[in-house]
Design a protein around this motif. Sequence first.
Motif, short mmCIF file in Angstrom:
data_model
loop_
_atom_site.label_atom_id
_atom_site.label_comp_id
_atom_site.label_asym_id
_atom_site.label_seq_id
_atom_site.Cartn_x
_atom_site.Cartn_y
_atom_site.Cartn_z
N PHE A 37 0.94 -1.51 -0.43
CA PHE A 37 -0.06 0.09 -0.50
C PHE A 37 0.54 1.25 0.31
O PHE A 37 1.97 1.23 0.84
N ASP A 38 0.05 2.48 -0.74
CA ASP A 38 1.30 3.36 -0.59
C ASP A 38 0.99 4.68 0.63
O ASP A 38 2.01 5.65 0.80
N ASN A 39 -0.35 4.06 1.83
CA ASN A 39 -0.55 4.97 2.51
C ASN A 39 -0.62 3.88 3.52
O ASN A 39 -1.70 2.53 3.09
N VAL A 40 -0.31 4.00 4.68
CA VAL A 40 -0.84 3.05 6.03
C VAL A 40 -1.63 4.43 6.61
O VAL A 40 -0.64 4.67 7.61
N VAL A 41 -2.09 4.03 7.77
CA VAL A 41 -2.89 4.87 8.49
C VAL A 41 -3.88 4.09 9.87
O VAL A 41 -4.58 2.95 9.54
N TYR B 230 -2.10 8.05 13.51
CA TYR B 230 -1.24 8.73 12.87
C TYR B 230 -1.11 8.20 11.50
O TYR B 230 -1.95 6.61 11.12
N ALA B 231 -0.88 8.54 10.08
CA ALA B 231 -0.88 8.52 8.99
C ALA B 231 0.63 8.19 8.21
O ALA B 231 2.00 9.15 8.62
N PHE B 232 1.02 7.11 8.12
CA PHE B 232 2.51 7.21 7.15
C PHE B 232 2.05 6.82 5.69
O PHE B 232 1.62 6.74 4.94
N ARG B 233 2.73 8.07 5.35
CA ARG B 233 3.35 7.80 3.38
C ARG B 233 5.13 7.70 3.45
O ARG B 233 5.28 8.98 4.00
N ASN C 151 -18.52 11.96 9.68
CA ASN C 151 -20.13 12.17 10.15
C ASN C 151 -20.13 11.23 9.44
O ASN C 151 -20.32 9.87 8.80
N VAL C 152 -22.40 11.36 9.99
CA VAL C 152 -22.62 9.89 9.66
C VAL C 152 -22.92 9.01 7.82
O VAL C 152 -22.90 7.82 7.14
N THR C 153 -21.82 10.17 7.21
CA THR C 153 -22.83 10.24 5.58
C THR C 153 -21.07 9.88 4.53
O THR C 153 -21.56 9.74 3.81
N ASP C 154 -20.26 10.11 5.16
CA ASP C 154 -18.76 10.40 4.68
C ASP C 154 -17.76 9.26 4.67
O ASP C 154 -18.25 8.51 5.58
N VAL C 155 -16.97 9.31 3.97
CA VAL C 155 -15.61 8.46 4.27
C VAL C 155 -15.12 9.37 5.46
O VAL C 155 -14.80 10.56 5.45
N VAL C 156 -13.93 9.14 5.83
CA VAL C 156 -12.77 8.92 6.57
C VAL C 156 -12.06 10.10 6.15
O VAL C 156 -11.49 9.52 5.19
N SER C 157 -11.77 11.75 6.24
CA SER C 157 -10.61 12.26 6.02
C SER C 157 -10.11 12.56 7.05
O SER C 157 -9.84 12.31 8.29
N LEU C 158 -8.44 12.42 7.08
CA LEU C 158 -7.51 13.08 7.95
C LEU C 158 -7.35 14.86 7.84
O LEU C 158 -6.68 14.94 6.48
N THR C 159 -6.97 14.73 9.01
CA THR C 159 -6.60 16.71 8.86
C THR C 159 -4.66 16.84 9.78
O THR C 159 -4.61 15.95 10.38
N ASN C 160 -4.18 17.91 9.72
CA ASN C 160 -3.38 18.38 10.27
C ASN C 160 -2.89 18.31 11.73
O ASN C 160 -4.84 19.00 11.28
N PRO C 161 -2.27 18.66 12.42
CA PRO C 161 -2.70 19.60 13.55
C PRO C 161 -3.55 21.57 13.26
O PRO C 161 -4.13 21.55 13.75
N ASP C 162 -2.87 21.59 12.56
CA ASP C 162 -3.59 22.94 12.29
C ASP C 162 -4.77 22.80 10.94
O ASP C 162 -5.70 23.94 11.33
N GLY C 163 -5.18 21.24 11.25
CA GLY C 163 -6.59 21.99 10.57
C GLY C 163 -6.79 21.29 9.32
O GLY C 163 -8.28 21.46 8.73
N SER C 164 -5.76 21.59 8.32
CA SER C 164 -5.80 21.32 7.26
C SER C 164 -5.80 19.46 6.28
O SER C 164 -5.54 19.19 7.16
N PRO C 165 -6.46 19.30 5.61
CA PRO C 165 -6.41 18.45 5.39
C PRO C 165 -5.24 17.35 5.17
O PRO C 165 -4.35 18.53 4.81
N PHE C 166 -5.15 16.36 5.64
CA PHE C 166 -3.68 15.54 5.54
C PHE C 166 -3.60 14.92 3.35
O PHE C 166 -4.44 14.91 3.37
N ALA C 167 -2.27 15.74 3.20
CA ALA C 167 -1.89 14.82 1.83
C ALA C 167 -1.62 13.77 1.66
O ALA C 167 -0.62 13.09 1.70
#
Length: 148
Positions: free
Chosen positions: A57-61, A86-89, A101-117
Amino acid sequence: MTQVYVRYSGAIYNRWDYDPTSGTYLRFSDAMDANNGIAQEQYAQLTDRLTNQPIAFDNVVVLYVNHELYSPNIYDIQLIGSGDAYAFRDGQAYKVKWVRNVTDVVSLTNPDGSPFAFKPGTTCFEVVGLKSTLSQTAQSWRFTHFMP
């Protein structure tokens, strides 16, 4: 080499080894029960049965998620809301937050709230309980799963 270990029990544990040549994390799984306090963990590399290629896998979370007892031996893994992760890439580790939330997929954010790439490609999620422990060295991360 970066290694990520996730131990659910003496009978269920796995390891991810970062392979800089392919830029992926190779999956290794338990090859023997190690739950008697004497036997050490033994791993075998997982391969695809059709192609005989390593599972990678390219990413492990690793997500820390509340496990609530639903009935004897049945837990409700409450993957709604937010929590630590923790995200590994690319051979690097990142402390992040997961959000869903109930209808979305899991997303990750950085400590500052920005989306994790995420690195483009495939992602494997490992889910551990909120009381799980983490120990680390310079190149190794070991998550040990504990439920409430």
